[in-house]
Motif scaffolding. Sequence first.
Motif, short mmCIF file in Angstrom:
data_model
loop_
_atom_site.label_atom_id
_atom_site.label_comp_id
_atom_site.label_asym_id
_atom_site.label_seq_id
_atom_site.Cartn_x
_atom_site.Cartn_y
_atom_site.Cartn_z
N GLY A 270 0.82 -1.21 0.00
CA GLY A 270 0.00 0.00 0.00
C GLY A 270 0.85 1.26 0.00
N ALA A 271 2.01 1.22 0.69
CA ALA A 271 2.92 2.37 0.72
C ALA A 271 3.47 2.63 -0.68
CB ALA A 271 4.06 2.13 1.70
N GLN A 272 3.82 1.57 -1.40
CA GLN A 272 4.32 1.73 -2.77
C GLN A 272 3.22 2.32 -3.67
OE1 GLN A 272 5.53 -2.20 -3.88
NE2 GLN A 272 7.42 -2.11 -2.68
N LEU A 273 2.01 1.80 -3.53
CA LEU A 273 0.88 2.32 -4.32
C LEU A 273 0.61 3.78 -3.97
CD1 LEU A 273 -1.45 -0.77 -3.96
CD2 LEU A 273 -0.39 0.02 -6.09
N TYR A 274 0.63 4.09 -2.68
CA TYR A 274 0.39 5.46 -2.23
C TYR A 274 1.41 6.40 -2.84
CZ TYR A 274 -0.26 9.55 0.66
OH TYR A 274 -0.48 10.83 1.07
#
Length: 176
Positions: A61-65
């Motif tokens: 999710g951090a990468q997507l964010y």
Amino acid sequence: MAQHPIFAKQAQKAKGFCAALLAVTGLAATTHAALAAPRHASATPPAPTAPSFTAEQADHGAQLYAGTCAMCHGAALEGAHDMPPLRGLFVARWANTPLNKLYAYITHAMPLMAPGTLPLQDNIDVMAFLLRENGTEPGHTPLPADENRLAQMVFPAPNALPPVKAAQPGKAPRTR
């Protein structure tokens, strides 16, 4: 003044029709209410549970964010370009709200320029990231992509979360 017999007969038919219509409407409403009522309803709904997600979900999710959300909401979730921050008021706004509501919002409204374009699992992973960055610790059970299960989990209230450490330049704040 006396009514003409033809008009009296029509008025009588109209009264009968209205009475029949009211009876049918009442029967339909009663039937609908009976069918809508749960057959084995418990006295109290189940208590909401704390969300559970894995560190892997939050990391993804951090990468997507970073690639999809940070341009509007800021690299450290601080908000940017008239977009709200995703901590502080965000947590207060979503506190005690079932996660299926946040999931539906993210799924249908984000990213702003292309709403609904992220795969559903990516939306779940972004939610896991938001939960982690707002003080919820990851666990061993993945955050489910099932809206019924998400409805049983609530976004933690601010007072239920540990204090957030101050951000270092270029890094998102993390909890202890």
